[in-house]
Design a protein around this motif. Structure first.
Motif, PDB file in Angstrom:
ATOM      1  N   ILE A 161     -15.303 -20.924   5.465  1.00  0.00           N
ATOM      2  CA  ILE A 161     -16.583 -20.289   5.805  1.00  0.00           C
ATOM      3  C   ILE A 161     -16.508 -18.787   5.569  1.00  0.00           C
ATOM      4  N   THR A 185     -16.874 -18.079   1.950  1.00  0.00           N
ATOM      5  CA  THR A 185     -18.265 -18.260   1.537  1.00  0.00           C
ATOM      6  C   THR A 185     -19.114 -17.074   1.978  1.00  0.00           C
ATOM      7  N   GLN A 199     -18.560 -14.182  -0.274  1.00  0.00           N
ATOM      8  CA  GLN A 199     -19.262 -14.366  -1.546  1.00  0.00           C
ATOM      9  C   GLN A 199     -20.757 -14.080  -1.385  1.00  0.00           C
ATOM     10  N   VAL A 200     -21.339 -14.579  -0.304  1.00  0.00           N
ATOM     11  CA  VAL A 200     -22.769 -14.327  -0.054  1.00  0.00           C
ATOM     12  C   VAL A 200     -23.006 -12.834   0.127  1.00  0.00           C
TER      13      VAL A 200
END
Length: 121
Positions: A79, A82, A85-86
């Motif tokens: 998580i 992620t 990356q977001v």
């Protein structure tokens, strides 16, 4: 054998008989104590067996909890990757919007120079 000698031997014998009675009573008491000790040892053995069973259960629960924590840690790592990356994508979008805003401002300046607009009557 004289009367005195017989009397003395009889007293010795009576003392020994009394001592034998005391020893028999003590042996009976020791047998009771031994039986009680065996019963207590049996109960202690059962208690220890129950405690071992309980400890094995606790160990199993702790091992399962550890496995769950490791799995959750791996999931959190995924998580976090992620989210990073977001954040990078959002940062890129924000930078792009800033560039678009600057270009729009420049275009607006150029359009005003080209067509200052109609005077109001």
């Amino acid at each position: 054998m004289s009367e005195e000698e017989l009397q003395r031997r009889l007293q010795e014998l009576e003392g020994k008989v009394a001592r034998i009675g005391e020893l028999e009573a003590e042996v009976a008491r020791l047998r009771e104590d031994a039986a009680s000790a065996r019963a207590l040892a049996g109960m202690a053995d059962r208690d220890v067996a129950e405690m071992r069973t309980t400890m094995r259960g606790h160990t199993s629960v702790l091992n399962a909890l550890r496995e769950t924590q490791l799995e959750q840690g791996q999931a959190l790592n995924g998580i976090n990757a992620t989210v990073r990356q977001v954040a990078e994508v959002v940062g890129g979008i924000a930078a792009g919007q800033m560039q678009l805003a600057e270009q729009m401002e420049k275009h607006g300046t150029i359009l005003e120079r080209l067509d200052p607009g109609e005077p109001e009557s």
